[in-house]
Design an enzyme around this catalytic site. Structure first.
Site, PDB file in Angstrom:
ATOM      1  N   GLY A  86      37.149 -34.839 -32.505  1.00  0.00           N
ATOM      2  CA  GLY A  86      37.510 -33.711 -31.931  1.00  0.00           C
ATOM      3  C   GLY A  86      38.809 -33.726 -31.038  1.00  0.00           C
ATOM      4  N   GLY A  87      38.370 -33.317 -29.848  1.00  0.00           N
ATOM      5  CA  GLY A  87      38.927 -33.204 -28.240  1.00  0.00           C
ATOM      6  C   GLY A  87      39.894 -34.706 -27.593  1.00  0.00           C
ATOM      7  CG  HIS A  96      33.071 -28.621 -38.936  1.00  0.00           C
ATOM      8  ND1 HIS A  96      32.961 -28.224 -37.501  1.00  0.00           N
ATOM      9  CD2 HIS A  96      33.944 -29.724 -37.975  1.00  0.00           C
ATOM     10  CE1 HIS A  96      33.101 -29.238 -36.745  1.00  0.00           C
ATOM     11  NE2 HIS A  96      33.243 -30.271 -37.013  1.00  0.00           N
ATOM     12  N   GLY A 100      31.369 -31.433 -28.741  1.00  0.00           N
ATOM     13  CA  GLY A 100      32.317 -30.926 -28.366  1.00  0.00           C
ATOM     14  C   GLY A 100      31.485 -30.764 -26.072  1.00  0.00           C
ATOM     15  CD  GLU A 123      31.387 -33.909 -36.502  1.00  0.00           C
ATOM     16  OE1 GLU A 123      32.372 -34.583 -36.029  1.00  0.00           O
ATOM     17  OE2 GLU A 123      31.672 -32.554 -37.679  1.00  0.00           O
ATOM     18  CB  SER A 138      30.378 -36.523 -27.296  1.00  0.00           C
ATOM     19  OG  SER A 138      30.469 -35.145 -26.811  1.00  0.00           O
ATOM     20  CG  ASN A 182      38.526 -31.660 -36.944  1.00  0.00           C
ATOM     21  OD1 ASN A 182      39.384 -30.671 -37.391  1.00  0.00           O
ATOM     22  ND2 ASN A 182      37.023 -30.987 -36.503  1.00  0.00           N
ATOM     23  CD1 TRP A 183      43.942 -33.511 -33.877  1.00  0.00           C
ATOM     24  CD2 TRP A 183      45.609 -32.209 -33.805  1.00  0.00           C
ATOM     25  NE1 TRP A 183      45.133 -34.526 -33.480  1.00  0.00           N
ATOM     26  CE2 TRP A 183      46.795 -33.913 -32.966  1.00  0.00           C
ATOM     27  CE3 TRP A 183      47.428 -31.678 -33.540  1.00  0.00           C
ATOM     28  CZ2 TRP A 183      47.494 -33.984 -32.722  1.00  0.00           C
ATOM     29  CZ3 TRP A 183      48.834 -32.206 -32.651  1.00  0.00           C
ATOM     30  CH2 TRP A 183      48.313 -33.403 -32.538  1.00  0.00           C
ATOM     31  CE  LYS A 184      36.245 -29.640 -33.703  1.00  0.00           C
ATOM     32  NZ  LYS A 184      34.654 -29.693 -32.518  1.00  0.00           N
ATOM     33  CD  GLU A 212      34.243 -26.640 -34.571  1.00  0.00           C
ATOM     34  OE1 GLU A 212      35.068 -26.901 -34.562  1.00  0.00           O
ATOM     35  OE2 GLU A 212      33.459 -27.714 -33.563  1.00  0.00           O
TER      36      GLU A 212
HETATM   37  P1  PGA Z   1      34.479 -33.652 -30.817  1.00  0.00           P
HETATM   38  O1  PGA Z   1      34.321 -32.985 -32.143  1.00  0.00           O
HETATM   39  O2  PGA Z   1      34.724 -34.891 -30.861  1.00  0.00           O
HETATM   40  O3  PGA Z   1      35.091 -33.110 -29.984  1.00  0.00           O
HETATM   41  O4  PGA Z   1      32.581 -33.369 -29.988  1.00  0.00           O
HETATM   42  C1  PGA Z   1      33.613 -33.570 -32.845  1.00  0.00           C
HETATM   43  C2  PGA Z   1      34.180 -32.689 -34.402  1.00  0.00           C
HETATM   44  O5  PGA Z   1      33.615 -31.583 -34.251  1.00  0.00           O
HETATM   45  O6  PGA Z   1      34.312 -33.225 -35.753  1.00  0.00           O
END
Ligand code: PGA
Length: 236
Positions: free
Chosen positions: A220-221, A88, A163, A157, A199, A8-10, A90
């Site tokens: 994500g990251g 998500h 993150g 999640e 993470s 997930n590149w956000k 966010e």
């Molecule tokens: P992260 O994000 O791997 O950077 O913790 C995961 C996500 O929000 O899908």
């Protein structure tokens, strides 16, 4: 069943980063797991000829209309998405998305032939007060309709793990995934894949993937760097 490793590149990535997508695609050819990369919508059309399964990160509940700035599921399918993340944390936090909105987005995704990746997760406060399961069940009650009429994946999640570099203990991940698995079986009669997210990195991926009822990861990251994401793919 093969694990699903979804990136997930956000809100990250410019056209100059398509090189990273190409490296991930080349690496995925021989992977034992399925790989999906959820790009910002601006990159989907540009990346559609790269041989890798692509996804989007959100869609509108409607197929078209007066919704300035929004993108519909058919539009995302049209530029090469095979899947879309809905709900998500966010989006739930930044855009006030309720469980009902998430459910309507999931139905919109199905109508466009997209796989819907439905995210659920508890806040740090909920985790610390021991109410995680109740919170997750409420999200599942509200975010999933009574009949599943499309390709569906659940992503668990914990918000406090996204993150932050923090993750629940392996036994906590396993027990929550097992509870979600039982919930899905009780309500729908057959299982759904349940990804863990928060993470995930090369150093913890293998252990997380070895846990019962963990069907893969939403990353994500660590999906922004080909080296890290490829190492996670290798663990899958
Ligand atoms: P992260 O994000 O791997 O950077 O913790 C995961 C996500 O929000 O899908």
């Amino acid at each position: 069943m093969a694990k699903l490793i979804a990136g997930n590149w956000k809100m990250n990535g410019l056209s100059s980063d398509l090189e990273t997508v190409e490296v991930i695609a080349r690496h995925s050819v021989n992977a034992a797991c399925d790989v999906l990369l959820c790009l910002p919508a601006t990159l989907l059309g540009l990346a559609r000829n790269i041989p890798l399964s692509l996804g989007a990160q959100d869609c509108h509940t409607q197929t078209s209309g007066a919704h300035t700035g929004d993108l519909s599921a058919p539009m995302l399918a049209d530029v090469g998405a095979h899947a879309v993340i809905v709900g998500h944390s966010e989006r739930r936090q930044d855009h006030g998305e309720t469980d009902q909105i998430v459910q309507d987005k999931l139905k919109a995704a199905w109508s466009a032939g997209l796989q819907g990746i439905v995210c659920i997760g508890e806040s740090e406060e909920t985790y610390k007060s021991g109410r995680t399961l109740d919170a997750l069940k409420a999200q599942l009650d509200g975010s999933l309709p009574n009949s599943l009429s499309g390709d569906t994946v659940i992503a668990y999640e914990p918000i406090w793990a996204i993150g932050t570099g923090l993750t629940p203990q392996p036994h906590e991940i396993e027990s929550i995934h097992t509870e979600i698995h039982s919930y899905i079986i009780n309500r729908f009669g057959s299982p759904l894949p349940i990804l863990y997210g928060g993470s995930v990195k090369p150093a913890n991926a293998r252990e997380i993937f070895s846990l019962d009822n963990v069907s893969g990861a939403l990353v994500g990251g660590a999906s922004l760097t080909a080296k890290d994401f490829c190492a996670i793919i290798d663990a899958g």
